[in-house]
Design a protein around this motif. Sequence first.
Motif, PDB file in Angstrom:
ATOM      1  N   SER A  25       0.851  -1.200   0.000  1.00  0.00           N
ATOM      2  CA  SER A  25       0.000   0.000   0.000  1.00  0.00           C
ATOM      3  C   SER A  25       0.876   1.236   0.000  1.00  0.00           C
ATOM      4  O   SER A  25       2.018   1.193   0.470  1.00  0.00           O
ATOM      5  N   SER A 264      -3.891  -2.325  -3.394  1.00  0.00           N
ATOM      6  CA  SER A 264      -4.082  -1.038  -4.042  1.00  0.00           C
ATOM      7  C   SER A 264      -2.790  -0.238  -3.883  1.00  0.00           C
ATOM      8  O   SER A 264      -2.232  -0.160  -2.789  1.00  0.00           O
ATOM      9  N   ARG A 266      -0.353   3.275  -5.630  1.00  0.00           N
ATOM     10  CA  ARG A 266      -0.262   4.378  -6.594  1.00  0.00           C
ATOM     11  C   ARG A 266       1.155   4.402  -7.163  1.00  0.00           C
ATOM     12  O   ARG A 266       2.137   4.236  -6.412  1.00  0.00           O
ATOM     13  N   CYS A 287      -9.019  -5.384 -12.806  1.00  0.00           N
ATOM     14  CA  CYS A 287      -8.473  -4.282 -11.992  1.00  0.00           C
ATOM     15  C   CYS A 287      -9.177  -2.979 -12.348  1.00  0.00           C
ATOM     16  O   CYS A 287      -9.558  -2.763 -13.498  1.00  0.00           O
ATOM     17  N   THR A 297      -3.512   4.962  -9.748  1.00  0.00           N
ATOM     18  CA  THR A 297      -3.750   4.094  -8.594  1.00  0.00           C
ATOM     19  C   THR A 297      -4.492   2.874  -9.102  1.00  0.00           C
ATOM     20  O   THR A 297      -5.503   2.996  -9.807  1.00  0.00           O
ATOM     21  N   ILE A 299      -6.610  -0.598  -8.326  1.00  0.00           N
ATOM     22  CA  ILE A 299      -7.463  -1.199  -7.286  1.00  0.00           C
ATOM     23  C   ILE A 299      -7.934  -2.544  -7.841  1.00  0.00           C
ATOM     24  O   ILE A 299      -8.886  -2.610  -8.629  1.00  0.00           O
TER      25      ILE A 299
END
Length: 437
Positions: A25, A264, A266, A287, A297, A299
């Motif tokens: 993360s 997740s 970035r 995704c 980003t 997820i």
Amino acid sequence: MQNELQLFTEGLNPRLQVKGTSRLSGEVKISGAKNSALVLMTASLLTEGKVRLNNVPELTDIKGMANILLSMGVELKTGNGSVELQSDNLHYFEPSYELVNCLRASFFCIGPLLGRLGKARIPLPGGCRIGARPVSEHIRGLKALGAVVSVEHGVVTASVPGIDRRLKGASVVLDCPSVGATETVLMAAVLAEGRTIIENAAQEPEVQDLANMLNLMGASVRGAGGPTITIDGVPHLHGCDYTVIPDRIEAGTFLLAAAITRSSLRVAPVIPEHLSAVLQKLRDAGCNFEIDKEGITIIPGEIKGVDITTQPFPGFPTDLQAPFMAFLATAKGTSVVTEKIYENRMQHVAELQRMGAAIRLQGNTAVIEGVPQLSAAPVTGGDLRAAAAMVLASLSARGISHVEGLNHLDRGYECIEAKLNSVGAQIFRHSDKHSLA
Ligand code: UD1
């Protein structure tokens, strides 16, 4: 973590030890593009002026290119992610076989040397683990511009006839949209007399980056990023201060690190359009993304198999084929991965199989049945991107994996374990077997 891992590794080869199944993360900073920086460094040979490149990644390939340029009389200063190059005292046009052999991209010096000095002698870089990788298109393009080129005893000798030793603009239709050949012809043509048109040119972002820097140096290049590039030759180029684009392949690798760990994450800075084909395939696999001008980003949702076929840009990049396959090894259902750029870029399949991946290989096509969980194993990355694939697979595998092939990995990934550890991975590097004694 360090002590726990050290117990297992004394006396072993340089390797990464990766403790799998951690969630990631946060944000990963993406470095400057290796493949851009390498060619931009060679483009500095086109001028006596000072070229300052910013956002240059610290990689063994960059050091290799620096050594080649130093051997030709280029003055070079590095620091804080920048490289300053000055070629006003360029006195040598024949880098040694030892230096060239370490780095295929060193062959790209041939275009700027011919443009600037009217002569060059470069040892043939030869094939590599992923394929034969000929340079026939580079040579054909240079001949079209009026160079006399011969290949003897493994060395390419090129010279421009005439008193002014100046290449002449011409029409060059490439047989295949080779990135290197497009860059070679482009760099040779900027100082040629008259107009050059390159058709079937490579459209990769690194070609565009090169054209942008050449224009900043006073060149006249139009159309880069498309299939036809028009270059109006100019007599001289001057120095410049230029910032290398973010590395789309590194960014893609970190997006896949997130996808394979169902995390997740970035990545920034990136130019999202450079990753369109990759983002589309990740979307198809389940995704989601939040995309803004500076970053992406990812997820991940329910992950299912997808089919990919590697293509020249804007298609799916061959350099992300192995990392994507590691991800697909954990996706639900069947995926088919077809490699169309290189004839021998499937060596990671056997290593992934050792981690429990269910993959059948038929020539350059891999059929992958996703498994719920990979298991840790000692594995080796046989080339740069295969090594990255091993790191990704290890991140998702149960247990502690040992990844060898760091000589390949360090060619193209700056501080990969530090970046991954900063977002929650558990990776420890043993860089020297004697250091553990
Ligand atoms: C560049 C990238 C590399 C990437 C590749 C394809 C750099 C430093 N490296 O390599 O990471 O994998 O693009 O995206 O930028 N070919 C010929 N004849 C030639 C030249 C190439 O047949 O004269 C073929 C090659 O064998 C290969 C294909 O074209 O199958 C692509 O090669 P090319 O685009 O030239 O790759 P590079 O510029 O070497």
